[in-house]
Structures are given as structure tokens and as C-alpha cells.
Scaffold this motif. Structure first.
Motif, PDB file in Angstrom:
ATOM      1  N   TYR A 174       0.565   9.876   1.355  1.00  0.00           N
ATOM      2  CA  TYR A 174      -0.765   9.996   0.754  1.00  0.00           C
ATOM      3  C   TYR A 174      -0.768  11.060  -0.338  1.00  0.00           C
ATOM      4  CZ  TYR A 174      -5.467  11.974   0.352  1.00  0.00           C
ATOM      5  OH  TYR A 174      -6.651  12.504  -0.128  1.00  0.00           O
ATOM      6  N   ILE A 191       0.916  10.134  -3.588  1.00  0.00           N
ATOM      7  CA  ILE A 191       0.065   9.363  -4.503  1.00  0.00           C
ATOM      8  C   ILE A 191      -0.842  10.298  -5.300  1.00  0.00           C
ATOM      9  CG2 ILE A 191      -1.789   7.644  -4.629  1.00  0.00           C
ATOM     10  CD1 ILE A 191      -0.658   6.398  -2.073  1.00  0.00           C
ATOM     11  N   THR A 210      -4.034  10.143   7.199  1.00  0.00           N
ATOM     12  CA  THR A 210      -3.318   8.903   6.872  1.00  0.00           C
ATOM     13  C   THR A 210      -2.030   8.758   7.660  1.00  0.00           C
ATOM     14  OG1 THR A 210      -2.235   9.994   4.995  1.00  0.00           O
ATOM     15  CG2 THR A 210      -4.289   8.818   4.543  1.00  0.00           C
ATOM     16  N   THR A 222      -4.551   4.554   3.850  1.00  0.00           N
ATOM     17  CA  THR A 222      -4.422   3.856   2.571  1.00  0.00           C
ATOM     18  C   THR A 222      -4.266   2.357   2.827  1.00  0.00           C
ATOM     19  OG1 THR A 222      -2.002   3.992   2.430  1.00  0.00           O
ATOM     20  CG2 THR A 222      -3.262   5.873   1.587  1.00  0.00           C
ATOM     21  N   ASN A 240      -2.309   0.120   1.538  1.00  0.00           N
ATOM     22  CA  ASN A 240      -0.935  -0.383   1.617  1.00  0.00           C
ATOM     23  C   ASN A 240      -0.287  -0.094   2.967  1.00  0.00           C
ATOM     24  OD1 ASN A 240      -1.235  -1.315  -0.957  1.00  0.00           O
ATOM     25  ND2 ASN A 240       0.123   0.171  -1.930  1.00  0.00           N
ATOM     26  N   LEU A 256     -11.310   5.399   3.175  1.00  0.00           N
ATOM     27  CA  LEU A 256     -10.621   6.350   2.293  1.00  0.00           C
ATOM     28  C   LEU A 256     -11.246   6.282   0.907  1.00  0.00           C
ATOM     29  CD1 LEU A 256      -8.261   8.369   2.717  1.00  0.00           C
ATOM     30  CD2 LEU A 256      -6.826   6.813   1.410  1.00  0.00           C
ATOM     31  N   ASN A 314     -10.075   6.832  -3.314  1.00  0.00           N
ATOM     32  CA  ASN A 314      -8.884   6.495  -4.091  1.00  0.00           C
ATOM     33  C   ASN A 314      -8.078   7.768  -4.328  1.00  0.00           C
ATOM     34  OD1 ASN A 314      -6.982   5.791  -6.068  1.00  0.00           O
ATOM     35  ND2 ASN A 314      -8.324   4.244  -6.935  1.00  0.00           N
ATOM     36  N   PRO A 315      -6.916   7.932  -3.687  1.00  0.00           N
ATOM     37  CA  PRO A 315      -6.153   9.168  -3.842  1.00  0.00           C
ATOM     38  C   PRO A 315      -5.642   9.378  -5.270  1.00  0.00           C
ATOM     39  CG  PRO A 315      -4.883   7.533  -2.637  1.00  0.00           C
ATOM     40  CD  PRO A 315      -6.259   6.986  -2.758  1.00  0.00           C
ATOM     41  N   PHE A 365      -2.732   0.800  -3.243  1.00  0.00           N
ATOM     42  CA  PHE A 365      -2.309   2.203  -3.230  1.00  0.00           C
ATOM     43  C   PHE A 365      -2.073   2.639  -1.789  1.00  0.00           C
ATOM     44  CE2 PHE A 365      -6.988   2.507  -3.189  1.00  0.00           C
ATOM     45  CZ  PHE A 365      -7.201   3.356  -2.116  1.00  0.00           C
TER      46      PHE A 365
END
Length: 363
Positions: free
Chosen positions: A74, A77, A255, A281, A283, A299, A301-302, A363
């Protein structure tokens, strides 16, 4: 004798002239570059510095991202997005950090970054206080300090880039799980480290939410800590279910933890019987959503978190803002943001992911 007196007068006049010139620059106070920088670093720098909202972003800024641990997918990213953002405004960025999430593991990295004279240090703190000493030293030398994801103590940085409102995250996770459980049953929390600022803040709001009348038939039986380590989080999930075989739900606001818990549940007799919710996330959670292990999770958007942090650090280092409440800056394609109380900048509301929308995110 008269020659000596005249020489003294000339010397005194020279000194006076020099001091007059110095008054315009330093008030004859003996202020050095380091002491001036120390003043600007005091109390986050907002108390003595003056913002210039029209100042352009400086070229060639050097930013360093210091995550909780470098092997956290996480935070990878987040940091990579921040480094890419730095290239947009002509700066450079890098990621450095420990491989474990220990309370003091980040200290030596901060000291090195101070020696390297970075323009800004962005840190996701493993402990709110353990990093304060070296961060104060960084600010004393004019280096800007921005916390992101997990805050430090407030006087150890100028800004905190928060993913979303802490209360909204904590209460929202309980609300989501409550609806899934019809507000009945025993639940547990699988957190990261015991000292993680963000985790503890969210958990405090979870506990406050659970005091409301609609949760009278829900009981929090345990807060477990996986230390943001995949294997330990997996084992903690197993331990929770062994200790509480009638457990109905788990909230994992990390995460690493939610992915490890989902992996355990997907291959156990508890799949479909224990509800797992938390922060993950798309993905890493896609497989578990599609096989029915997890119905939903949340979540932000990181990538946007790292992007915002990078532009906020650049605005600080360029003098556009100081970290004072009410100041505004533009974060590239994300638009304008306002600095809130205690230097907090909030990215936005989290997104809830489920089988209907998870494939639209990457992501």
C-alpha cells in the motif's frame, strides 16, 4: 594622542555603519541561517513564517518519502505516486525506510535525510513520539516535514495529509459491519502495530460508535495486532477464531491485515460464516471479493494520497503555505486544498468496494 582619538572615531563610525546595514537584514541580533531556520521550524513553522500564496513552486526540490516499512504494498503505491508528482513540478523524490514497522525503526533514516539536506521529508509514522526528536532537528534546519497516512505528534511536523476524516473512517467501518451482521454478534479488530497513530485513532472512534444503542447486541471481544506483517496477521486471524469460535465479524483497518485475514478465511471452515470488513486495495482483495470471502471493504485512492502529499510538501518548501489553518494551495490535477486545524489536509471520502465496482479500479 590626537591621532589615536581620530582613529577611534573612524573605527566607531565604521562599526555604526556596518550595524546600520545589518539592522535592515538581521536587526543586529546575530541571527544565523541555522537559527533563522530553527525559528521557521518552531511550532510547525506557521507561527513565525509568512505564506506567499503567489510564490511559484521551486525547481529542483528534493523530497524523501519515509513509509512505515518499505515492503508494504500500500505504501509503495503512495510513495511512487508522490515521486512521480515531484517530476511534474521539476523536483525529485525517493523512498527510503526500514523493513520492519518498529516504533524507532525510522529514526536513523530521518537522521540521514537531515544530513543530506532534503527539502522535505514525508513520513508515515510508526509511532507518534519516537520520531519527534529527529524531526524537530530537521525543521530546525529548514527542512519541511509532512506526515501522511499515520501522523506524528502535532509539533513534530508542519502538515498531516489525512486519507479521510478519522472519525468518518472509524465510525464508517463499524456501520458497514453492523449492517452486514444485522447489528448482532461478537466482533474483533485486527490492527497493525500497537503504536500506529492512524490505527489507534480509528479504533477509538470504532469504540465510540459501538456505544450507540443500535449496537447493544454487538460486542467487541478483542483488538489483535499483526504489526503490518503478512504472516503475523494471518496467525492473529487464526488465533482470534480459535479463541472465539462464535466470532461473527472482523474489522481490519490495515491493508496488510485485511489481505492476510481474507487469505486465512478463504481456505477455512469460517468462509461465509465470519464477515470481514476493513481497509484494502482493490488489486489485493479482488480474488476474495469474487470468491465470496469478502463482500465489501473500503479505501481511498492511495495514488492520490501520495500525489497530494508531494504537492503539499512542495508548497511548504516554496513558501506558498506555512501549515497555518485556512491557507490554500493547488495540488496539480487534484485542484485546490485548504489547510485545516492542526495542519491537517484531508484527501476526501473513502470509497466502498464490492463485486459491482471492484473491476473498475486498478491499484
Amino acid at each position: 594622542m590626537m591621532l589615536r582619538t581620530a582613529a577611534r572615531r573612524r573605527t566607531a563610525a565604521t562599526v555604526a555603519a556596518v550595524c546600520t546595514l545589518a539592522v535592515a537584514l538581521t536587526a543586529c541580533s546575530g541571527t544565523t541561517k541555522d537559527s533563522a531556520a530553527k525559528d521557521s521550524g518552531n511550532a510547525g513553522g506557521a507561527a513565525t513564517a509568512k505564506a506567499d500564496p503567489d510564490a511559484p513552486l521551486k525547481k529542483g526540490l528534493k523530497l524523501a518519502f519515509l513509509p512505515k516499512q518499505v515492503n508494504n504494498p500500500y505504501e509503495k503505491i503512495v510513495d511512487e505516486a508522490g515521486i512521480a508528482a515531484a517530476e511534474e513540478y521539476g523536483g525529485t523524490g525517493k523512498e527510503v525506510g526500514p523493513s520492519d514497522a518498529g516504533a524507532s525503526s525510522q529514526v536513523s533514516y530521518i537522521n540521514t535525510l537531515v544530513q543530506q539536506r532534503q527539502d522535505a521529508i514525508l513520513i508515515a509514522a510508526n509511532d507518534p513520539n519516537a520520531v519527534c526528536g529527529p524531526l524537530r532537528q530537521a525543521m530546525a534546519k529548514g527542512i519541511k516535514v509532512v506526515a501522511y497516512d499515520s501522523d506524528t505528534a502535532k509539533d513534530c511536523r508542519q502538515l498531516f495529509i489525512n486519507q479521510a476524516g478519522s472519525e468518518e473512517i472509524g465510525r464508517g467501518l463499524v456501520r458497514n459491519l453492523g449492517k452486514q451482521l444485522n447489528h448482532r454478534g461478537k466482533i474483533a479488530i485486527l490492527s497493525a502495530t500497537q503504536n500506529a497513530t492512524n490505527q489507534n485513532t480509528w479504533i477509538s472512534f470504532m469504540k465510540e460508535e459501538l456505544k450507540l444503542p443500535e449496537y447493544r447486541d454487538m460486542k467487541l471481544v478483542k483488538v489483535a495486532y499483526g504489526d503490518d506483517d503478512d504472516q503475523k496477521s494471518f496467525q492473529q486471524t487464526q488465533g482470534l477464531l480459535q479463541a472465539y469460535p462464535d466470532l461473527k465479524g472482523i474489522i481490519s483497518p490495515t491493508t496488510v491485515g485485511i489481505a492476510a485475514a481474507a487469505r486465512y478465511l478463504s481456505d477455512s471452515a469460517y468462509r461465509g460464516k465470519v464477515v470481514l470488513n476493513g481497509l484494502g486495495t482493490p488489486n489485493q482483495m479482488r480474488t476474495y471479493v469474487k470468491d465470496g470471502t469478502v463482500a465489501q471493504f473500503s479505501l481511498w485512492n492511495p495514488e492520490e494520497l501520495g500525489y497530494l502529499g508531494s504537492y503539499a510538501a512542495a508548497a511548504l518548501a516554496s513558501g506558498q503555505i506555512t501549515g497555518a489553518e485556512g491557507e490554500r494551495f493547488t495540488a496539480g490535477r487534484l485542484g485546490e486544498y485548504t489547510v485545516g486545524k492542526d495542519g491537517e489536509v484531508i484527501l476526501g471520502k473513502p470509497t466502498v468496494f464490492d463485486k459491482n465496482n471492484i473491476d473498475t479500479f486498478d491499484f
